[in-house]
Motif scaffolding. Structure first.
Motif, mmCIF file in Angstrom:
data_model
loop_
_atom_site.group_PDB
_atom_site.id
_atom_site.type_symbol
_atom_site.label_atom_id
_atom_site.label_comp_id
_atom_site.label_asym_id
_atom_site.label_seq_id
_atom_site.Cartn_x
_atom_site.Cartn_y
_atom_site.Cartn_z
ATOM 1 N N ARG A 43 3.235 -0.019 10.073
ATOM 2 C CA ARG A 43 4.080 -0.221 8.896
ATOM 3 C C ARG A 43 3.314 -1.016 7.849
ATOM 4 N NH1 ARG A 43 9.722 0.376 10.137
ATOM 5 N NH2 ARG A 43 10.087 0.620 12.387
ATOM 6 N N LEU A 44 3.639 -0.740 6.588
ATOM 7 C CA LEU A 44 3.127 -1.587 5.522
ATOM 8 C C LEU A 44 3.761 -2.958 5.636
ATOM 9 C CD1 LEU A 44 3.107 0.785 2.430
ATOM 10 C CD2 LEU A 44 1.130 -0.384 3.402
ATOM 11 N N HIS A 45 3.016 -3.982 5.248
ATOM 12 C CA HIS A 45 3.497 -5.355 5.390
ATOM 13 C C HIS A 45 3.245 -6.098 4.069
ATOM 14 C CE1 HIS A 45 5.030 -8.397 8.074
ATOM 15 N NE2 HIS A 45 4.064 -9.240 7.735
ATOM 16 N N PRO A 46 4.162 -6.972 3.677
ATOM 17 C CA PRO A 46 3.947 -7.718 2.434
ATOM 18 C C PRO A 46 2.585 -8.409 2.456
ATOM 19 C CG PRO A 46 6.171 -8.074 3.263
ATOM 20 C CD PRO A 46 5.440 -7.322 4.325
ATOM 21 N N PRO A 47 1.885 -8.483 1.351
ATOM 22 C CA PRO A 47 2.362 -8.215 -0.009
ATOM 23 C C PRO A 47 2.119 -6.806 -0.518
ATOM 24 C CG PRO A 47 0.223 -9.244 -0.129
ATOM 25 C CD PRO A 47 0.549 -9.131 1.338
ATOM 26 N N THR A 48 1.687 -5.877 0.317
ATOM 27 C CA THR A 48 1.386 -4.523 -0.171
ATOM 28 C C THR A 48 2.412 -3.499 0.296
ATOM 29 O OG1 THR A 48 -0.085 -4.120 1.705
ATOM 30 C CG2 THR A 48 -1.089 -4.988 -0.306
ATOM 31 N N GLY A 49 3.583 -3.933 0.618
ATOM 32 C CA GLY A 49 4.639 -3.018 1.028
ATOM 33 C C GLY A 49 5.744 -3.785 1.714
ATOM 34 N N ASP A 50 6.862 -3.110 1.928
ATOM 35 C CA ASP A 50 8.025 -3.760 2.536
ATOM 36 C C ASP A 50 8.415 -3.033 3.813
ATOM 37 O OD1 ASP A 50 10.096 -5.496 2.929
ATOM 38 O OD2 ASP A 50 11.448 -4.538 1.486
ATOM 39 N N ARG A 51 7.453 -2.958 4.752
ATOM 40 C CA ARG A 51 7.680 -2.445 6.110
ATOM 41 C C ARG A 51 8.001 -0.947 6.141
ATOM 42 N NH1 ARG A 51 9.416 -7.402 5.225
ATOM 43 N NH2 ARG A 51 8.753 -9.070 6.639
ATOM 44 N N GLU A 52 7.458 -0.227 5.171
ATOM 45 C CA GLU A 52 7.586 1.230 5.220
ATOM 46 C C GLU A 52 6.704 1.782 6.331
ATOM 47 O OE1 GLU A 52 6.757 -0.597 2.601
ATOM 48 O OE2 GLU A 52 7.568 0.183 0.712
ATOM 49 N N HIS A 87 -3.881 -4.450 -2.354
ATOM 50 C CA HIS A 87 -4.206 -5.787 -2.838
ATOM 51 C C HIS A 87 -5.592 -5.725 -3.478
ATOM 52 C CE1 HIS A 87 -5.437 -10.037 -2.620
ATOM 53 N NE2 HIS A 87 -4.141 -10.304 -2.669
ATOM 54 N N PRO A 88 -5.799 -6.382 -4.622
ATOM 55 C CA PRO A 88 -7.086 -6.226 -5.317
ATOM 56 C C PRO A 88 -8.296 -6.681 -4.512
ATOM 57 C CG PRO A 88 -5.765 -7.987 -6.304
ATOM 58 C CD PRO A 88 -4.878 -7.255 -5.363
ATOM 59 N N LYS A 89 -8.130 -7.574 -3.545
ATOM 60 C CA LYS A 89 -9.268 -8.071 -2.766
ATOM 61 C C LYS A 89 -9.197 -7.683 -1.291
ATOM 62 C CE LYS A 89 -10.162 -12.091 -5.704
ATOM 63 N NZ LYS A 89 -10.299 -13.581 -5.749
ATOM 64 N N GLN A 90 -8.013 -7.667 -0.716
ATOM 65 C CA GLN A 90 -7.886 -7.475 0.730
ATOM 66 C C GLN A 90 -7.653 -6.026 1.148
ATOM 67 O OE1 GLN A 90 -8.471 -9.918 2.678
ATOM 68 N NE2 GLN A 90 -7.840 -11.844 1.735
ATOM 69 N N GLY A 91 -7.091 -5.216 0.266
ATOM 70 C CA GLY A 91 -6.757 -3.852 0.650
ATOM 71 C C GLY A 91 -5.282 -3.722 0.992
ATOM 72 N N PHE A 92 -4.991 -3.038 2.088
ATOM 73 C CA PHE A 92 -3.613 -2.800 2.514
ATOM 74 C C PHE A 92 -3.287 -3.678 3.720
ATOM 75 C CE2 PHE A 92 -5.092 1.122 0.533
ATOM 76 C CZ PHE A 92 -4.092 1.341 -0.410
ATOM 77 N N TRP A 130 -5.754 -6.072 7.989
ATOM 78 C CA TRP A 130 -6.000 -5.516 6.660
ATOM 79 C C TRP A 130 -6.866 -4.263 6.774
ATOM 80 C CZ3 TRP A 130 -3.815 -7.283 2.183
ATOM 81 C CH2 TRP A 130 -3.242 -8.558 2.216
ATOM 82 N N VAL A 131 -6.500 -3.258 5.999
ATOM 83 C CA VAL A 131 -7.296 -2.027 5.906
ATOM 84 C C VAL A 131 -7.818 -1.942 4.478
ATOM 85 C CG1 VAL A 131 -7.271 0.480 6.071
ATOM 86 C CG2 VAL A 131 -5.862 -0.885 7.625
ATOM 87 N N GLU A 132 -9.128 -1.848 4.337
ATOM 88 C CA GLU A 132 -9.708 -1.848 2.996
ATOM 89 C C GLU A 132 -10.764 -0.773 2.849
ATOM 90 O OE1 GLU A 132 -11.405 -5.717 2.516
ATOM 91 O OE2 GLU A 132 -12.262 -5.725 4.532
ATOM 92 N N GLY A 133 -11.141 -0.544 1.593
ATOM 93 C CA GLY A 133 -12.177 0.450 1.314
ATOM 94 C C GLY A 133 -11.683 1.872 1.305
ATOM 95 N N CYS A 134 -10.366 2.074 1.296
ATOM 96 C CA CYS A 134 -9.837 3.441 1.298
ATOM 97 C C CYS A 134 -9.813 3.980 -0.131
ATOM 98 C CB CYS A 134 -8.425 3.469 1.860
ATOM 99 S SG CYS A 134 -8.325 2.914 3.575
ATOM 100 N N PRO A 135 -10.401 5.134 -0.364
ATOM 101 C CA PRO A 135 -10.359 5.700 -1.718
ATOM 102 C C PRO A 135 -8.936 6.067 -2.086
ATOM 103 C CG PRO A 135 -11.192 7.321 -0.160
ATOM 104 C CD PRO A 135 -11.063 6.023 0.594
#
Length: 240
Positions: free
Chosen positions: A80-89, A128-133, A155-160
């Motif tokens: 699930r997405l987690h704040p701050p890049t989502g609300d548990r979708e 997130h501008p620095k951390q990703g998702f 955190w998941v980052e670097g995804c195009p």
């Protein structure tokens, strides 16, 4: 007497050791103790079997399962997405078999039960501008007694970014030319023929006259003119 005491003590020790061995052989269930025994780890590339958790991973990563009990057991995996890049979708759900062997080895490399590779689709979600998702992983493991839940937040980052679909150009439809309608020519009406003859049987009292009537009038007039001329001639001769 001392020899007898020593013999009794030696015999007791041997008997105790034998009981412990028998107890171990008779209760193999101790290899799968009750409870929520397993451990999960997030693994970034290059993938390995070490139980080290890596909370910052690229778009492709693994989830490693350690120390779960043996049996026909599956784990339900939910991302699930987690704040701050989502609300548990919910991003993804999966099922992983974890009961290949007993829990021996625990959370060490020897206790590895399963590894699954994942790549999440974040669609149009803004990272997130620095951390990703920011992602939360929830594991519900069958075979656990009591609580069966494990969590990991990473955190998941670097995804195009997901490419925007290329709009399909709607073909321009050339309007069909409406054929010019040829005006319908109105037929020329043939004029009615004007009668040249007077209908038969019409008398002079009605303003017309038949051919015979007209002839009679002509003869009567001619006679009157001739009579008048004769009277004038006779008078002229008499006077002279």
């Amino acid at each position: 007497m001392n020899v007898a005491r020593l013999a009794r003590r030696t015999g007791g020790a041997v008997a105790l050791a034998g009981c412990m061995v028998l107890a171990g052989l008779g209760t193999p269930a101790f290899a799968d103790p009750p409870g929520n025994n397993g451990t999960i780890k997030i693994d970034n590339v290059a993938f390995d079997d070490l139980p080290n958790n890596e909370p910052h991973v690229g778009c492709t990563f693994q989830v490693d399962f350690y120390g779960y009990d043996e049996g026909d057991f599956d784990a339900t995996v939910t991302f699930r997405l987690h704040p701050p890049t989502g609300d548990r979708e919910v991003l993804l759900t999966d099922t992983v078999f974890i009961g290949e062997d007993d829990n021996s080895g625990g959370g060490s490399a020897a206790g590895l039960d399963a590894s699954e590779t994942y790549r999440l689709d974040f669609g149009d979600i803004e990272p997130h501008p620095k951390q990703g998702f920011h992602v939360k992983l929830t594991i519900n493991a069958e075979g656990s007694q009591g609580a069966d839940v494990k969590h990991k937040v990473f955190w998941v980052e670097g995804c195009p970014p997901k490419p925007s679909p290329t709009p399909t150009e709607k073909p321009t439809v050339k309007p069909t030319e409406k054929p010019t309608e040829k005006p319908t020519e109105k037929p020329t009406e043939k004029p009615e023929a004007v009668p040249t003859a007077v209908p038969a049987g019409t008398d002079g009292s009605s303003g017309g006259g038949s051919a015979a009537g007209l002839l009679g009038l002509a003869l009567t007039g001619s006679g009157a003119v001739a009579g008048t001329a004769m009277f004038v001639r006779r008078r002229f001769l008499h006077d002279s």
